[in-house]
Write a protein that holds these residues in place. Structure first.
Motif, PDB file in Angstrom:
ATOM      1  N   GLN A 109     -52.025  26.583  72.153  1.00 52.33           N
ATOM      2  CA  GLN A 109     -52.391  26.868  73.541  1.00 52.33           C
ATOM      3  C   GLN A 109     -51.563  27.993  74.150  1.00 52.33           C
ATOM      4  O   GLN A 109     -51.849  28.446  75.265  1.00 52.33           O
ATOM      5  N   ASP A 110     -50.511  28.453  73.430  1.00 52.59           N
ATOM      6  CA  ASP A 110     -49.691  29.543  73.948  1.00 52.59           C
ATOM      7  C   ASP A 110     -50.241  30.915  73.594  1.00 52.59           C
ATOM      8  O   ASP A 110     -49.652  31.930  73.974  1.00 52.59           O
ATOM      9  N   ILE A 111     -51.345  30.966  72.855  1.00 57.69           N
ATOM     10  CA  ILE A 111     -51.954  32.235  72.465  1.00 57.69           C
ATOM     11  C   ILE A 111     -53.381  32.279  72.976  1.00 57.69           C
ATOM     12  O   ILE A 111     -54.208  31.434  72.610  1.00 57.69           O
ATOM     13  N   ASP A 112     -53.668  33.212  73.844  1.00 56.61           N
ATOM     14  CA  ASP A 112     -55.013  33.409  74.402  1.00 56.61           C
ATOM     15  C   ASP A 112     -55.543  34.737  73.858  1.00 56.61           C
ATOM     16  O   ASP A 112     -55.483  35.772  74.519  1.00 56.61           O
ATOM     17  N   TRP A 148     -46.663  34.117  80.622  1.00 59.01           N
ATOM     18  CA  TRP A 148     -47.741  34.849  79.958  1.00 59.01           C
ATOM     19  C   TRP A 148     -47.481  36.350  80.000  1.00 59.01           C
ATOM     20  O   TRP A 148     -47.161  36.912  81.044  1.00 59.01           O
ATOM     21  N   LEU A 149     -47.645  36.998  78.835  1.00 60.58           N
ATOM     22  CA  LEU A 149     -47.553  38.448  78.713  1.00 60.58           C
ATOM     23  C   LEU A 149     -48.830  38.965  78.052  1.00 60.58           C
ATOM     24  O   LEU A 149     -49.319  38.371  77.088  1.00 60.58           O
ATOM     25  N   VAL A 156     -50.153  36.152  75.479  1.00 60.69           N
ATOM     26  CA  VAL A 156     -49.275  35.273  74.728  1.00 60.69           C
ATOM     27  C   VAL A 156     -48.228  34.723  75.695  1.00 60.69           C
ATOM     28  O   VAL A 156     -47.734  35.433  76.567  1.00 60.69           O
ATOM     29  N   LYS A 157     -47.905  33.451  75.530  1.00 52.51           N
ATOM     30  CA  LYS A 157     -46.944  32.783  76.398  1.00 52.51           C
ATOM     31  C   LYS A 157     -45.620  32.666  75.661  1.00 52.51           C
ATOM     32  O   LYS A 157     -45.519  32.020  74.616  1.00 52.51           O
ATOM     33  N   LEU A 158     -44.578  33.304  76.219  1.00 51.83           N
ATOM     34  CA  LEU A 158     -43.254  33.286  75.622  1.00 51.83           C
ATOM     35  C   LEU A 158     -42.324  32.394  76.419  1.00 51.83           C
ATOM     36  O   LEU A 158     -42.450  32.309  77.651  1.00 51.83           O
TER      37      LEU A 158
END
Length: 448
Positions: A125-128, A141-142, A134-136
């Motif tokens: 779920q941290d990668i869209d 979210w970046l 991408v959630k770091l």
């Protein structure tokens, strides 16, 4: 079959995010250097190195101290991975002599050289990927420039999603990049039946045993190298001028850790020039590897050791070397090609297509006649011509070289042990290596 691929994208960041990423990379570098300092002290005392588990406990103590409280800003996993890297590097130094994985004792990390960090645990779920996000940890979210989907593209055009195992954040020339190390489960590809031998050289970067050639854009690289030399002279002049002014009391003492604006600008320009050379070389490697993987199922290469090939001929003061300038130019030309990176690119491309790369010993491949088997150094009257003194067979030296590589590879037992590849021939006459004549100057093909 299982396949691992890396997908690299440029992060879209602002000043706040870039500053945070730089702090994370700085914390990782501080932990690595702190741990290496302790390991160096134990090495001087001839004591056993500290294990990773002991270092991990020390990391908790460092975070609680006032001196290194800034480590709390960085993700914990990134700092732990730095200790793992150091532990692995130290273990590699104790490998047996002759082991290709043996390395020298690790050295301290410098600022702005290889800045980045690694996150080993990634949640789906941290990668869209559809939206390029991408959630770091500790950043949120970046966005990244989604130049291609995060999926494996088969030959029929279908996309197969994979599972992201790790995330690497790296910095290059002031820009930040994210790399997804992804595992794919793909159907077994159909192995192509044709095989080929290749030769790497100076005149033509890659020469195939059927006469085709692939050339690197050497002229552009040489031009950029001249620009780099000019910028380095300016950088050296900046340092000497600063020291002269400091001696007269007109400027502060020179400190490379606190460069001036001019010095920072010059270093940034030099980094960009080097990056452009890397991009040209990498583009050539990947295009050449893709072209080979599209047509052949097995590629034979020479097991070359570039470090031995590019040793200096300078010698010593008591026993000076001969033809030093010529050898230095040859060494630069070989290093300019990036032979190791080329072989790695070919292996990765063949691996995706289900093919294989077989390395053969390079002894006498340039002196052996593929027609009669006569091996003599007189078979090479010139650098570009091969003329057998026994049977009179003549051909381009690079093509003869690649033909001998292919013949050695076909006789190698490893070719039959690893995979069953039929030695079928193409309609162009690739099955009879002696039927291929040297290409004319107008038939040179370039993928740059």
């Amino acid at each position: 079959m299982k396949l691992f691929c890396n997908f690299k994208y440029e992060l879209i960041t602002d000043d706040t995010r870039r500053s945070a990423l730089s702090r994370f990379a700085g914390c990782r570098r501080a932990v690595f250097n702190k741990a290496l300092e302790l390991q160096n002290e134990r090495k001087e005392k001839s004591e056993k190195p500290i294990s990773y588990l002991e270092m991990a406990h020390l990391l908790v103590e460092w975070k609680q101290s006032e001196e290194m409280a800034f480590l709390k800003e960085a993700p914990s996993q990134a700092l732990q991975q730095a200790l793992m890297d150091l532990d692995r590097a130290i273990k590699d130094t104790f490998r047996k002599k002759g082991d290709p994985a043996k390395k020298r004792w690790p050295r301290f990390k410098a600022k702005d050289i290889g800045d980045g960090f690694r996150l080993p645990q990634v949640k789906p779920q941290d990668i869209d990927d559809p939206n390029g996000r991408v959630k770091l940890p500790k950043l949120g979210w970046l966005r990244y420039r989604r130049s291609r989907p995060l999926a494996f593209k088969c030959e029929d055009g279908t996309l197969i999603p994979g599972k992201v195992k790790q995330i690497h954040i790296t910095k290059d020339c002031g820009k930040w990049f994210v790399t997804f190390a992804t595992e794919f489960e793909i159907p077994d590809p159909v192995i192509k039946e044709k095989d080929i031998g290749i030769d790497v050289g100076i005149v033509h970067a890659v020469t195939l045993s059927n006469g085709k050639t692939y050339d690197l854009d050497v002229e552009t690289i040489k031009k950029i190298e001249g620009e780099i030399a000019y910028l380095k002279r300016r950088l050296s002049l900046n340092q000497s001028s600063r020291k002269k002014l400091a001696a007269k009391g007109l400027a502060e003492a020179f400190d490379k850790r606190k460069p001036s604006r001019t010095r920072r600008r010059l270093k940034e320009l030099i980094q960009k020039k080097y990056k452009r050379i890397r991009s040209i070389r990498q583009d050539f490697h990947r295009k050449t590897a893709h072209a080979l993987a599209q047509e052949y199922g097995c590629v034979y290469v020479e097991d070359l050791h570039l470090r031995n090939m590019t040793k200096s001929a300078r010698g010593t003061k008591e026993n000076p070397g001969k033809h030093v300038r010529q050898k230095r130019a040859l060494n630069r030309a070989l290093q300019r090609m990036g032979l190791r990176a080329l072989r790695k690119a070919i292996e990765e491309a063949l691996n995706k297509m289900g093919g294989m790369v077989i390395a053969v010993p390079p002894q006498f491949t340039s002196q052996r006649c593929p027609n009669c088997g006569c091996t003599d150094k007189r078979n090479r009257p010139t650098q570009a011509l091969f003329s057998c003194i026994n049977c009179g067979y003549t051909n381009n030296a690079d093509i003869v070289w690649s033909i001998n590589v292919m013949m050695k590879g076909r006789m190698s037992p490893s070719a039959h042990e690893k995979k069953r590849i039929a030695r079928a021939v193409s309609a162009e006459g690739a099955g009879d290596p002696l039927s291929v004549s040297a290409p004319s100057a107008g038939t040179t093909r370039s993928t740059s």
